[in-house]
Design an enzyme around this catalytic site. Structure first.
Site: not given
Ligand code: NAD
Length: 357
Positions: A249, A139, A221, A245, A189
């Site tokens: 959610d 970001y 994942d 992020d 990851k």
């Protein structure tokens, strides 16, 4: 102690009004000196000051022990220039207050278990704290942009973390775990990304300072799958900005009730508390929004900024008892339950809290 209240747009003012009632009750009952100052932010500020985060609001936020924010945005401002959009105020506040850790509890209330799209036996007793790094990662990393290369457009972002950024978020995770079930799952990851290799190394180093805490590493994942498969295995999840992020959610949907989820964003000197939902323009002004996520954000404020964990627990208990008695706002109401509005829900929590305190 100063608390800045920034109601914002849509349902923001309605839900913040109820949260303010809760703060006032606590101040009275416990004889605490809590000064509240209200400021404009988002579209409401844009309409009056021509910018979504006026200097006056920022100044007060910087001088407060904590900020409580409602929500910003709405169709009225959907077409303003990008840098003036209400949502820009949130990013600016995060940046100016140096808020690098986002904490989102994912707690399944037994009374609302049917609100989740997942099966009861999967989500029962879920109590996770997702900690997302907020100021680094793709970001903010550079170089970034869309360039032309050999006549083709190329989009570029850079995933970047330095070890200090990883260390400070890891510390928050281990410290939080010490107050909970003493388990940290660090999500990365590292089978593909060097940035994640460093993340894993540094989190492991910090973990050595907390021998009582069990540390587990998980690929993102796999974590996305495990959250739906067996959410009870998690206590504290710590992860980078991008993965957080998405996972936070996903975590929110485990509970199924967006009107009940609070959040805290912490920095070295400042902190901001807000519900995870938006400004819900479709129900604004109807006294039907659920104020509980904002009230639970106040609980987080007492826990993390005001060093009053007992008061935080009392607020959470009051909310639990009101739900147990069958009171519901519209979005979580079912036949046989007691349908109430925003202000009634606030009043009921205040009443219950007064009994508890
Ligand atoms: P939203 O969260 O505002 O609403 C999604 C749905 O959930 C709507 O049907 C809404 O009525 C319902 N809902 C949300 N909060 C509720 C509550 N407390 N009680 C009952 N129902 C509730 O998301 P959206 O519709 O995608 O966005 C609306 C506006 O909010 C947009 O302008 C968006 O940019 C903004 N937004 C702001 C924030 C923030 O301020 N942190 C976060 C997300 C979206």
């Amino acid at each position: 102690m100063e608390i800045a209240i920034l109601p914002g747009d849509g349902i923001g003012p309605e839900i913040c009004r109820e949260a303010v009632k809760v703060i006032r009750t606590i101040a009275e009952k416990r004889n605490l000196k809590l000064d509240m100052w209200e400021g404009l932010v988002g579209g409401a500020a844009l309409d009056i000051y021509g910018k979504p985060l006026p200097e006056e609001t920022l100044e007060k936020a910087l001088n407060s022990r904590a900020v409580l924010l409602g929500a910003v945005g709405g169709p009225k401002w959907d077409h303003v220039e990008y840098h003036l959009r209400p949502e820009r105020a949130l990013l600016a506040l995060r940046e100016r207050l140096g808020l690098y850790a986002n904490l989102r509890p994912v707690v399944v209330f037994p009374e609302l278990i049917s609100a989740s799209p997942l099966k009861e036996e999967v989500i029962k007793d879920t109590d996770i704290l997702i900690i997302r790094e907020l100021t680094g990662d793709v970001y903010f990393g550079t170089p970034r942009g869309i360039i032309k290369e050999n006549g083709k457009r190329v989009g570029i972002n850079t995933m970047r973390y330095d070890e200090e950024e990883i260390r400070r978020i890891a510390r928050i995770a281990f410290e939080s775990a010490m107050k909970r079930k003493k388990k940290v799952t660090s999500v990365d990851k590292s089978n593909v990304l060097e940035c994640s290799v460093l993340w894993r190394e540094v989190v492991s180093e910090v973990g050595k300072e907390f021998p009582e805490v069990e540390l587990k590493h998980m690929y993102v994942d796999n974590c996305a799958m495990q959250l739906l498969w067996n959410p009870r295995q998690f206590d504290v999840i710590v992860t980078s900005n991008l993965f957080g992020d998405i996972l936070s959610d996903e975590g929110a949907m485990i509970t199924g009730s967006i009107g009940l989820l609070p959040s805290a964003s912490l920095g070295v000197k400042h902190a901001m508390y807000e519900p995870i939902h938006g400004s819900a323009p479709d129900i604004a002004g109807q006294n039907s929004a659920n104020p509980l996520a904002t009230i639970l954000s106040v609980a987080m404020m007492f826990r993390h900024s005001l060093a009053e964990p007992g008061i935080a627990l009392a607020i959470e208990e009051a909310v639990r008892l009101i739900l147990k008695e069958g009171y519901r706002t519209k979005e979580i109401w079912h036949d046989g339950e007691k349908l109430i509005g925003t202000s009634e829900m606030g009043d009921l929590v205040v009443g219950k809290l007064s009994e508890i305190l």
